[in-house]
Design a protein around this motif. Structure first.
Motif, PDB file in Angstrom:
ATOM      1  N   UNK A 151      -8.733 -15.649   2.278  1.00  0.00           N
ATOM      2  CA  UNK A 151      -9.549 -14.961   3.270  1.00  0.00           C
ATOM      3  C   UNK A 151      -8.705 -14.566   4.486  1.00  0.00           C
ATOM      4  N   UNK A 152      -7.801 -15.431   4.906  1.00  0.00           N
ATOM      5  CA  UNK A 152      -6.938 -15.095   6.040  1.00  0.00           C
ATOM      6  C   UNK A 152      -6.126 -13.840   5.782  1.00  0.00           C
ATOM      7  N   UNK A 153      -5.580 -13.732   4.583  1.00  0.00           N
ATOM      8  CA  UNK A 153      -4.830 -12.526   4.225  1.00  0.00           C
ATOM      9  C   UNK A 153      -5.721 -11.307   4.135  1.00  0.00           C
ATOM     10  N   UNK A 154      -6.936 -11.493   3.591  1.00  0.00           N
ATOM     11  CA  UNK A 154      -7.903 -10.387   3.527  1.00  0.00           C
ATOM     12  C   UNK A 154      -8.214  -9.860   4.924  1.00  0.00           C
ATOM     13  N   UNK A 155      -8.360 -10.782   5.891  1.00  0.00           N
ATOM     14  CA  UNK A 155      -8.650 -10.381   7.264  1.00  0.00           C
ATOM     15  C   UNK A 155      -7.439  -9.656   7.875  1.00  0.00           C
ATOM     16  N   UNK A 156      -6.251 -10.167   7.626  1.00  0.00           N
ATOM     17  CA  UNK A 156      -5.048  -9.538   8.183  1.00  0.00           C
ATOM     18  C   UNK A 156      -4.895  -8.100   7.706  1.00  0.00           C
ATOM     19  N   UNK A 157      -5.215  -7.854   6.428  1.00  0.00           N
ATOM     20  CA  UNK A 157      -5.019  -6.520   5.859  1.00  0.00           C
ATOM     21  C   UNK A 157      -6.295  -5.687   5.812  1.00  0.00           C
ATOM     22  N   UNK A 158      -7.422  -6.246   6.227  1.00  0.00           N
ATOM     23  CA  UNK A 158      -8.727  -5.589   6.087  1.00  0.00           C
ATOM     24  C   UNK A 158      -8.927  -5.160   4.639  1.00  0.00           C
ATOM     25  N   UNK A 159      -8.861  -6.124   3.736  1.00  0.00           N
ATOM     26  CA  UNK A 159      -8.948  -5.863   2.300  1.00  0.00           C
ATOM     27  C   UNK A 159     -10.305  -5.289   1.916  1.00  0.00           C
ATOM     28  N   UNK A 160     -10.313  -4.552   0.832  1.00  0.00           N
ATOM     29  CA  UNK A 160     -11.551  -3.945   0.330  1.00  0.00           C
ATOM     30  C   UNK A 160     -11.918  -4.505  -1.026  1.00  0.00           C
ATOM     31  N   UNK A 161     -11.776  -3.681  -2.055  1.00  0.00           N
ATOM     32  CA  UNK A 161     -12.145  -4.094  -3.406  1.00  0.00           C
ATOM     33  C   UNK A 161     -13.016  -3.049  -4.057  1.00  0.00           C
ATOM     34  N   UNK A 162     -13.381  -3.317  -5.289  1.00  0.00           N
ATOM     35  CA  UNK A 162     -14.132  -2.338  -6.073  1.00  0.00           C
ATOM     36  C   UNK A 162     -15.472  -1.981  -5.453  1.00  0.00           C
ATOM     37  N   UNK A 163     -16.107  -2.926  -4.773  1.00  0.00           N
ATOM     38  CA  UNK A 163     -17.447  -2.678  -4.244  1.00  0.00           C
ATOM     39  C   UNK A 163     -17.454  -2.239  -2.780  1.00  0.00           C
ATOM     40  N   UNK A 164     -16.285  -1.863  -2.261  1.00  0.00           N
ATOM     41  CA  UNK A 164     -16.233  -1.441  -0.858  1.00  0.00           C
ATOM     42  C   UNK A 164     -16.896  -0.077  -0.644  1.00  0.00           C
ATOM     43  N   UNK A 165     -17.083   0.699  -1.717  1.00  0.00           N
ATOM     44  CA  UNK A 165     -17.755   1.990  -1.578  1.00  0.00           C
ATOM     45  C   UNK A 165     -19.132   1.818  -0.933  1.00  0.00           C
ATOM     46  N   UNK A 166     -19.889   0.861  -1.409  1.00  0.00           N
ATOM     47  CA  UNK A 166     -21.244   0.636  -0.890  1.00  0.00           C
ATOM     48  C   UNK A 166     -21.284  -0.391   0.231  1.00  0.00           C
ATOM     49  N   UNK A 167     -20.453  -1.424   0.135  1.00  0.00           N
ATOM     50  CA  UNK A 167     -20.602  -2.555   1.046  1.00  0.00           C
ATOM     51  C   UNK A 167     -19.555  -2.617   2.154  1.00  0.00           C
ATOM     52  N   UNK A 168     -18.544  -1.760   2.092  1.00  0.00           N
ATOM     53  CA  UNK A 168     -17.560  -1.738   3.162  1.00  0.00           C
ATOM     54  C   UNK A 168     -16.444  -2.754   2.963  1.00  0.00           C
ATOM     55  N   UNK A 169     -15.515  -2.769   3.917  1.00  0.00           N
ATOM     56  CA  UNK A 169     -14.318  -3.594   3.841  1.00  0.00           C
ATOM     57  C   UNK A 169     -14.533  -4.937   4.551  1.00  0.00           C
TER      58      UNK A 169
END
Length: 495
Positions: A151-169
């Protein structure tokens, strides 16, 4: 191609190592060359730097003490989570401290009533949804590496993923953060409330790639698991028809949870790795997922089927159950690693374009690759135009690695000239910092650096990342006169 820097064990870093051992414990401070080389790169192995000191933090106090001692000694530090980043964001400083956060894995009980949970930065992404599932809740950001990324790395990079189209980063799902500033002070950005008055410092911190401080605790927003989920796998004989389907779906007013695309090379790799059973002979496939109220999903799913057929889909496969849905996603989620089955080496690139330009950009990308005698496999978030081209090459062929690296950079510039960005979710890090000036003006970059300097006036937090030519925080913005010291040292370039 690969840059390797050895640790700079100076009198300054040696003295700091002794102070760190006293503060956090001898067993948590590594200086042995064999041990510290374990941390010489993140998921982008093209750049390698061996840190002088590695600190294995096990508590917030360890982070505070480490950062404070680095500030007092004027030694740079770099925070690192699981090390799955793909832009060299966690590349160490040869004369500095690598602060490893992977042991900070506390996960508080889920607050189901308020749909939130508080975690430490080393918590693995998938663990959050695992703990939330009994309450019919989930954590929306889902990078392909969610089994291992933190999660810390996700926050640092503002990670997304397959479902970011609808739910955001990630930035849309973090309510608050406890942050250790680069001088060792602990501050709280945001909180547990949905909204906060004043400047959005939390929003500035998320995606700052470790240049503004270190998160030691994060409060995450959880979403209600949708009533219905339906997933479709669609095969096409042309990339143009697959890309056109994506635009047609959005134009029809339908917002899928995810629309993922893979081309023939990516399909070949996924089949070799996980036998996902995608449509035989497909030049491209789409994985389309809708979720929401049952009635709405059923009505929109029928529309999506009609749109796909109108765009010449030769096979449409609907997942009848969770097992079949998981198999459809398995091919997509494994694609990055699977490319190793069809190429000895490859670059994973990350750029964004307007989705309406998908056909022409993919065609131009192929032309550029053909010109260099290389191949590019494409697997990406088609719904929001977030490309992940994988440039395939063979290290054993002289000069091919350089050609591949050059092509990867040219693809980023193609994204910018097409109206897009040099990164969607992998971050800028070390790899793309020289491309920042292709997207932003000097005034833009100066403004960004003013923010960085406000948080980190001494420039010790993850130095050498994001900016093409870092400024000293005492410098006045404007036209530079003469050669900047960083430029003279060969660490930056003026565009």
């Amino acid at each position: 191609m690969t840059a390797i820097a050895e640790p700079a064990v100076s009198h300054r870093t040696a003295a700091l190592a002794d102070r760190l051992r006293t503060a956090v414990g001898t067993e948590r401070v590594l200086t042995d060359r064999t041990q510290v080389r374990t941390y010489e790169c993140d998921g982008l192995a093209n750049f390698k730097v061996t840190p002088a000191i590695v600190v294995l933090a096990e508590s917030r106090q360890h982070v505070v003490d480490t950062v404070r001692l680095c500030a007092e000694a004027g030694v740079p530090f770099v925070a690192r989570g699981s090390g799955t980043g793909l832009s060299g964001g966690a590349l160490p400083s040869a004369d500095g401290v690598l602060l490893v956060l992977s042991r900070l894995r506390a996960l508080s009980p889920v607050d189901a009533d308020n749909r939130q949970v508080t975690v430490e930065p080393g918590v693995i992404n998938l663990w959050v949804t695992r703990d939330a599932a009994p309450y019919d809740l989930a954590y929306a950001p889902d990078p392909s590496s969610q089994l291992v990324c933190s999660i810390g790395g996700n926050v640092a990079e503002n990670a997304g993923g397959a479902h970011c189209l609808k739910y955001g980063f990630t930035v849309n799902h973090v309510l608050g953060a406890e942050v250790v500033l680069p001088d060792g002070e602990v501050v709280h950005l945001g909180g547990r409330a949905p909204e906060h008055p004043g400047y959005d410092l939390l929003g500035a911190f998320i995606g700052s790639e470790g240049t503004l401080g270190v998160a030691t605790e994060l409060t995450l927003r959880l979403i209600r698991v949708p009533e219905a989920v339906q997933t479709m796998l669609v095969g096409y004989s042309s990339v143009e028809d697959a890309a056109g389907t994506v635009s047609d779906i959005i134009a029809a007013g339908i917002l899928p949870a995810a629309v993922e695309m893979m081309d023939a090379l990516a399909i070949e790799a996924a089949e070799a790795a996980v036998s996902c059973g995608y449509p035989a002979g497909a030049v491209a496939v789409l994985v389309i997922e809708l979720d929401g109220p049952q009635v709405e999903v059923e009505a929109q799913f029928k529309q999506v089927e009609d749109i796909a057929r109108a765009r010449n889909a030769f096979e449409t496969r609907i997942a009848p159950d969770d097992a079949e849905r998981a198999l459809m996603w398995k091919g997509r989620k494994s694609a990055f690693a699977a490319v190793g089955r069809i190429s000895p080496s490859y670059f994973v690139q990350d750029g964004v374009i307007p989705r309406t330009k998908l056909p022409e950009v993919l065609a131009e990308m192929k032309r550029m690759a053909d010109e260099k005698g290389l191949r590019v496999a494409n697997v990406f978030h088609a719904g929001d135009g977030n490309l992940h081209p994988l440039v395939l090459f063979d290290d054993a062929v002289e000069g091919q690695a350089h050609e591949a690296e050059e092509l990867a950079g040219d693809i980023l510039e193609l994204c910018v000239t097409s109206g897009g960005s040099i990164t969607g979710e992998h971050g800028v890090g070390s790899e793309k910092r020289m491309k920042m000036a292709k997207q932003f003006t000097a005034e833009d970059l100066d403004t960004m650096q003013l923010l960085r300097c406000a948080f980190d006036p001494d420039g010790i937090a993850n130095p050498g990342k994001v900016f093409p030519t870092p400024r000293l925080c005492g410098e006045r913005p404007g036209v530079r006169k003469g050669e900047h010291p960083v430029q003279a040292a060969g660490l930056g370039e003026v565009f």
